[in-house]
Design a protein around this motif. Structure first.
Motif: not given
Length: 239
Positions: A39-64
């Protein structure tokens, strides 16, 4: 307005690149869908995606350096104790990693170099882990902190005593006077001649010498009689 990655990654606005990376690792491990089945998988997928997007946006030097899978993987390499360093080749980059082998390290000891493993697009670098293995020795066997060696002696030496000469692992000549009567399987322990004990400076295990007696295959009648005289055995020798 763009994604507030500071808030999503739960760091303050003065966070360093290392702070962002650590926070991302922690949150990614917590919310990866593989860790949240049912039951928690859908919520986890959404949060994981948001976390990944935030990290990617945080700094272009570390997005890779983003991690897209759990658990964070390791690269195991066998390392024999005779090695002092190993090379690492990733793409076009080469780096020498020096490993300081400590006296007494056992098989299975792990040496970890954080973020020195595989690097792939959109992934954080994995840790590089070396695992100690022990190269077998021709004469000595390790048992915990002890060293075991097998020694064959003649029957006369087993009964009358002898001197055993051994070459230690560090090249010293060890002279051991044997005065006890030796039976097959007899074991003599020499204190402080074994392996160094890690984290106990100056302490070492024992050197254990396990004896095998080489019995003669046949004796003449005269030899049998002489043995009985010397050992004082009763009865008549068998013909």
């Amino acid at each position: 307005m763009g994604l507030d990655y500071y808030s999503v990654l739960k760091v303050n606005r003065s966070a360093t690149e290392d702070d962002l990376k650590k926070s991302y690792r922690r949150l990614a491990m917590k919310w990866h869908p593989d860790k949240n089945p049912g039951d928690n998988k859908a919520e986890a997928e959404a949060k994981f995606k948001k976390i990944s997007e935030a990290y990617e946006e945080s700094d272009g030097d570390v997005k890779n350096m983003m991690v897209d899978a759990y658990p964070f993987h390791f690269l195991p390499y066998d390392l024999f104790l005779t090695c002092s360093f190993l090379n690492r080749q990733l793409g076009t980059e080469s780096e020498i990693l020096t490993i300081d082998i400590k006296p007494g390290w056992k098989k299975g000891t792990k040496i970890t170099f954080p973020d020195k493993g595989n690097e792939q697009p959109n992934q954080l670098a994995a840790d590089l882990v070396f695992v100690i293995d022990e190269k077998p020795h021709d004469e000595y066997t390790r048992e915990g902190n002890d060293l075991l060696i097998y020694q064959k002696i003649d029957l006369v030496d087993a009964l009358a005593g002898t001197t055993v000469n051994l070459k230690t692992l560090d090249g010293r000549d060890l002279v051991i006077k044997l005065t006890d009567v030796v039976t097959p399987g007899y074991e003599l322990a020499i204190a402080k001649e074994g392996m160094p004990i890690v984290k106990e400076n100056g302490r070492r295990g024992n050197l254990r010498i396990r004896f095998d007696v080489d019995f003669p295959k046949r004796l003449s009648s005269e030899q049998r009689q002489n043995i009985r005289k010397v050992l004082g055995g009763g009865g008549q020798p068998q013909q």
